[in-house]
Design a protein around this motif. Structure first.
Motif, mmCIF file in Angstrom:
data_model
loop_
_atom_site.group_PDB
_atom_site.id
_atom_site.type_symbol
_atom_site.label_atom_id
_atom_site.label_comp_id
_atom_site.label_asym_id
_atom_site.label_seq_id
_atom_site.Cartn_x
_atom_site.Cartn_y
_atom_site.Cartn_z
ATOM 1 N N GLU A 164 0.831 -1.203 0.000
ATOM 2 C CA GLU A 164 0.000 0.000 0.000
ATOM 3 C C GLU A 164 0.870 1.260 0.000
ATOM 4 O O GLU A 164 0.574 2.229 -0.716
ATOM 5 C CB GLU A 164 -0.926 -0.002 1.218
ATOM 6 N N PHE A 165 1.949 1.273 0.769
ATOM 7 C CA PHE A 165 2.845 2.429 0.765
ATOM 8 C C PHE A 165 3.491 2.617 -0.611
ATOM 9 O O PHE A 165 3.620 3.747 -1.094
ATOM 10 C CB PHE A 165 3.932 2.277 1.830
ATOM 11 N N ARG A 168 1.011 4.173 -2.920
ATOM 12 C CA ARG A 168 0.870 5.607 -2.679
ATOM 13 C C ARG A 168 2.045 6.388 -3.267
ATOM 14 O O ARG A 168 1.866 7.481 -3.833
ATOM 15 C CB ARG A 168 0.771 5.864 -1.172
ATOM 16 N N ILE A 169 3.234 5.834 -3.165
ATOM 17 C CA ILE A 169 4.402 6.493 -3.761
ATOM 18 C C ILE A 169 4.243 6.578 -5.273
ATOM 19 O O ILE A 169 4.517 7.619 -5.888
ATOM 20 C CB ILE A 169 5.698 5.734 -3.384
ATOM 21 N N LEU A 172 1.852 9.335 -6.190
ATOM 22 C CA LEU A 172 2.456 10.663 -6.035
ATOM 23 C C LEU A 172 3.441 10.962 -7.158
ATOM 24 O O LEU A 172 3.532 12.098 -7.637
ATOM 25 C CB LEU A 172 3.144 10.761 -4.676
ATOM 26 N N GLU A 278 4.895 15.484 0.459
ATOM 27 C CA GLU A 278 4.060 14.331 0.789
ATOM 28 C C GLU A 278 4.766 13.031 0.429
ATOM 29 O O GLU A 278 4.679 12.023 1.154
ATOM 30 C CB GLU A 278 2.717 14.420 0.059
ATOM 31 N N LEU A 279 5.488 13.059 -0.674
ATOM 32 C CA LEU A 279 6.251 11.896 -1.108
ATOM 33 C C LEU A 279 7.290 11.519 -0.056
ATOM 34 O O LEU A 279 7.451 10.340 0.292
ATOM 35 C CB LEU A 279 6.926 12.192 -2.453
ATOM 36 N N ALA A 281 7.148 12.126 3.121
ATOM 37 C CA ALA A 281 6.458 11.603 4.303
ATOM 38 C C ALA A 281 6.079 10.132 4.124
ATOM 39 O O ALA A 281 6.259 9.312 5.043
ATOM 40 C CB ALA A 281 5.213 12.437 4.591
ATOM 41 N N VAL A 282 5.589 9.779 2.935
ATOM 42 C CA VAL A 282 5.201 8.391 2.681
ATOM 43 C C VAL A 282 6.436 7.491 2.634
ATOM 44 O O VAL A 282 6.411 6.357 3.138
ATOM 45 C CB VAL A 282 4.393 8.286 1.374
ATOM 46 N N GLN A 285 7.429 6.703 6.119
ATOM 47 C CA GLN A 285 6.539 5.695 6.702
ATOM 48 C C GLN A 285 6.885 4.297 6.188
ATOM 49 O O GLN A 285 6.877 3.317 6.951
ATOM 50 C CB GLN A 285 5.086 6.034 6.374
ATOM 51 N N LEU A 286 7.198 4.208 4.913
ATOM 52 C CA LEU A 286 7.605 2.924 4.339
ATOM 53 C C LEU A 286 8.922 2.461 4.956
ATOM 54 O O LEU A 286 9.089 1.277 5.277
ATOM 55 C CB LEU A 286 7.734 3.053 2.821
#
Length: 294
Positions: A164-165, A168-169, A172, A278-279, A281-282, A285-286
């Motif tokens: 999922e991460f 999302r990347i 983006l 935002e990229l 930040a994700v 998290q990954l």
């Protein structure tokens, strides 16, 4: 297809034989490399080497602790041994003292005297000890197999989170590609307005605006960074099905962040900067989740 594995888990196995019983517990937590710690019974010197070799054959990373507890099985006959010769000498002395008026000895008093009751001595047979140690090593392997299965269960839970991460990347990066195409026009318009304000009647203004805007657009071109990010996304998806992948994913997170930082530094629009932040930040998290991957 290899399954992703985590680094946290627990395994246990029990065994018995050669007059002994034993239990083995193997547990692990996150670690940058493979570190194996062993605690076992005295006298089984080869067991630690066998345990560490078994762990290295099954696991790639993590702090692993292997504990072995063992005890002899005592039978009713072997639990109490009376030395008859020593007891007879004590009785002779006691009777002689009784004839002189001393109190006759009691049974529990005699049994409490040194040397009357003896603990059975363990016969240290090297061949029997080798057989016992090999059996214990087999139980250690069973506990490590259970630990590996437990870690694979964590990997099953981690896989969709990581996917999922990465999704999302990828989304983006696709947004950044669309915004990057508009960035050239934005740079040219901004530079044109600025030049018109500073030198509205300067000769050759159109040509100058075109050249300067082209130079600025070249410096702000992020296509190379976006191409590398796309390649990293493909690499990450491949690593999720090629365990063990933890070290490679660690390195890939650094590459992801490097490209995201460059993207932000080259951004000439608020929209692209927002996407870049935002990229980052994700990606962070990954990276935190990747720390759990073997």
């Amino acid at each position: 297809m290899s399954r992703l594995s985590g680094m946290t888990g627990f395994g246990r196995a029990d065994g018995a034989g050669e007059g002994w019983t034993w239990s083995v517990e193997a547990r692990s937590v996150n670690g940058r490399n493979l570190e194996v710690r062993f605690r076992g019974p005295n006298g089984f010197d080869g067991l630690e080497r066998a345990a560490k070799a078994a762990a290295q054959a099954r696991l790639a990373r993590g702090q692993v602790t292997i504990g072995v507890q063992a005890k002899r099985v005592e039978t009713g006959e072997a639990a109490v041994t009376i030395n008859a010769a020593v007891l007879a000498r004590y009785l002779t002395l006691a009777n002689e003292l009784a004839e002189d008026g001393a109190t006759p000895p009691s049974a529990d008093g005699l049994l409490a005297l040194r040397g009357v009751i003896e603990a059975p001595e363990e016969v240290d047979d090297p061949e029997a000890r080798a057989i016992l140690e090999a059996a214990m090593a087999g139980t250690v392997e069973a506990a490590l197999d259970a630990l590996k299965t437990s870690r694979e269960g964590e990997g099953v839970q981690l896989t969709p989170v990581l996917e999922e991460f990465i999704r999302r990347i990828a989304a983006l990066v696709a947004q950044a590609e669309g915004e990057a195409q508009a960035q050239v026009v934005a740079i040219r318009d901004r530079f044109s307005r600025r030049m018109a304000e500073l030198a509205p009647d300067a000769p050759g203004l159109e040509d100058r605006i075109f050249l300067e805007a082209a130079a600025l657009a070249t410096k702000a071109d992020v296509r190379e960074e976006l191409d590398r990010l796309t390649a990293h996304i493909d690499a990450a998806r491949q690593l999720l099905v090629s365990a063990p992948a933890g070290r490679k994913l660690d390195f890939l997170m650094q590459e992801f962040m490097r490209e995201a930082n460059t993207l932000c530094s080259k951004s000439a629009t608020t929209a692209l900067t927002g996407i870049g932040l935002e990229l980052k930040a994700v990606i962070e998290q990954l990276r935190e989740q990747v720390q759990n991957v073997e």
